[in-house]
Design a protein around this motif. Structure first.
Motif, PDB file in Angstrom:
ATOM      1  N   SER A  80      28.537   9.675  11.646  1.00  0.00           N
ATOM      2  CA  SER A  80      29.914   9.304  11.938  1.00  0.00           C
ATOM      3  C   SER A  80      30.050   7.800  12.136  1.00  0.00           C
ATOM      4  O   SER A  80      30.994   7.169  11.631  1.00  0.00           O
ATOM      5  CB  SER A  80      30.401  10.039  13.192  1.00  0.00           C
ATOM      6  OG  SER A  80      31.709   9.643  13.530  1.00  0.00           O
ATOM      7  N   LYS A  84      32.266   5.041   9.992  1.00  0.00           N
ATOM      8  CA  LYS A  84      33.251   4.145  10.617  1.00  0.00           C
ATOM      9  C   LYS A  84      33.025   2.693  10.208  1.00  0.00           C
ATOM     10  O   LYS A  84      33.982   1.953   9.946  1.00  0.00           O
ATOM     11  CB  LYS A  84      33.186   4.281  12.143  1.00  0.00           C
ATOM     12  CG  LYS A  84      33.746   5.593  12.669  1.00  0.00           C
ATOM     13  CD  LYS A  84      33.652   5.657  14.190  1.00  0.00           C
ATOM     14  CE  LYS A  84      34.237   6.962  14.708  1.00  0.00           C
ATOM     15  NZ  LYS A  84      34.127   7.070  16.186  1.00  0.00           N
ATOM     16  N   ALA A 134      34.680  13.902   4.606  1.00  0.00           N
ATOM     17  CA  ALA A 134      34.637  12.788   5.553  1.00  0.00           C
ATOM     18  C   ALA A 134      35.325  11.550   4.992  1.00  0.00           C
ATOM     19  O   ALA A 134      35.608  10.614   5.733  1.00  0.00           O
ATOM     20  CB  ALA A 134      33.183  12.460   5.906  1.00  0.00           C
ATOM     21  N   THR A 156      39.431  12.196   6.746  1.00  0.00           N
ATOM     22  CA  THR A 156      39.596  11.142   7.744  1.00  0.00           C
ATOM     23  C   THR A 156      40.866  10.356   7.466  1.00  0.00           C
ATOM     24  O   THR A 156      41.153  10.006   6.318  1.00  0.00           O
ATOM     25  CB  THR A 156      38.378  10.203   7.717  1.00  0.00           C
ATOM     26  OG1 THR A 156      37.180  10.966   7.910  1.00  0.00           O
ATOM     27  CG2 THR A 156      38.477   9.143   8.801  1.00  0.00           C
ATOM     28  N   VAL A 176      36.210  10.618  12.373  1.00  0.00           N
ATOM     29  CA  VAL A 176      35.653  10.895  11.050  1.00  0.00           C
ATOM     30  C   VAL A 176      35.415  12.398  10.911  1.00  0.00           C
ATOM     31  O   VAL A 176      34.814  13.025  11.785  1.00  0.00           O
ATOM     32  CB  VAL A 176      34.334  10.123  10.830  1.00  0.00           C
ATOM     33  CG1 VAL A 176      33.759  10.433   9.450  1.00  0.00           C
ATOM     34  CG2 VAL A 176      34.573   8.626  10.974  1.00  0.00           C
TER      35      VAL A 176
END
Length: 286
Positions: A80, A84, A134, A156, A176
């Protein structure tokens, strides 16, 4: 709220090749994108395309140089967190309409050239098709709905500044779409009528696959057959001048440092060559 009987996560799932296609067509499916419906497991090349097309060449170069750090974080710290960082570098400060434009005009061509035949055949047989990924929704929504025929994309969401209409580089809640968040999103989307089939390709996909009536893992296969773009739902017309594959951007920018290092030698060689030709021609003249 997820019911207690759905809290249990099955650790192993049969391979997609074990799916019996001769049975009655399933009504609904929830499938991952990268490595599942697409042959490529990594979405990094597509982020490169977006970074350059909607941002700048410098942004693309920064993204490529950060790849070793992102890969390390993805493998050893947090999937995750790596996502990001990737999203922040790609989108921070970029106008949202530019991101939308690049996602609609550029990405579908490359996505369409990488669709796996085996997983798409299962996906296409279902009536209700939902993609759980994702990736930012803005990146894949056009391709998923217009080319794959998906009803909805669960992914996301990137944060956009209301005043400037630019992406901040951060993601909105719940974050996410990985692991448990995928599971919660699938349950909220389907309600009591949970998906008949769940398709994934990695351990974190087991979370949402566990709430599906049947779950199948799509194994990594470098020789997996692809669907011809002409056989997909929508025939897209693409602008000329695009590179043939997303990896071309990575190769191009990876070679830039070596080009700068070789430039003095190339200049010296070229000047010496021109000087030699000039002297030879001068002697012949006289």
């Amino acid at each position: 709220m997820i019911s207690p009987e759905l809290q249990h996560v099955r650790k192993t799932f049969p391979l997609l090749s074990d799916h019996n296609t001769s049975t009655i067509n399933p009504r609904s499916i929830a499938a991952d994108l990268d490595g599942t419906l697409l042959k490529a497991k990594l979405s990094f090349p597509y982020y490169i395309l977006i970074a350059i097309e909607s941002g700048s060449l410098l942004r693309g170069l920064i993204l490529i140089t950060s790849l070793p750090i992102i890969s390390f974080i993805y493998s050893f710290i947090s999937e995750s967190l790596a996502a990001k960082i990737l999203i922040f570098i790609t989108f921070c400060g970029v106008k949202y309409r530019d991101i939308q434009g690049a996602s609609r005009a550029l990405l579908p061509r490359f996505y369409a050239a990488d669709v796996r035949r085996d997983s798409f055949q299962v996906f296409d047989r279902c009536e209700r098709k939902v993609i759980v990924t994702a990736n930012p929704v803005v990146m894949v929504e056009t391709f998923a709905k217009e080319v794959l025929g998906a009803e909805k994309v669960i992914g996301t969401e990137i944060e956009v500044d209301v005043r400037t209409k630019r992406a901040t580089g951060f993601v909105t809640e719940p974050g996410v779409m990985i692991g448990e968040l995928k599971k919660v999103a699938v349950v909220m989307e389907f309600g009591e009528e949970l998906p008949d089939i769940g398709l994934g390709d990695r351990r974190s996909d087991c979370e949402f696959m566990s709430v599906c009536k049947e779950g199948y893992m799509v194994p990594k296969d470098h020789f997996a057959s692809l669907v011809s773009p002409q056989c997909l739902k929508n025939q897209l017309i693409f602008q000329d001048g695009c590179l043939e594959r997303p990896s071309s951007y990575i190769i191009y920018y990876s070679c830039l440092p070596f080009r700068f290092l070789l430039y003095p030698f190339r200049a010296y060689f070229n000047l010496s060559l021109i000087e030699g030709i000039a002297k030879c021609a001068y002697r012949r003249m006289w």
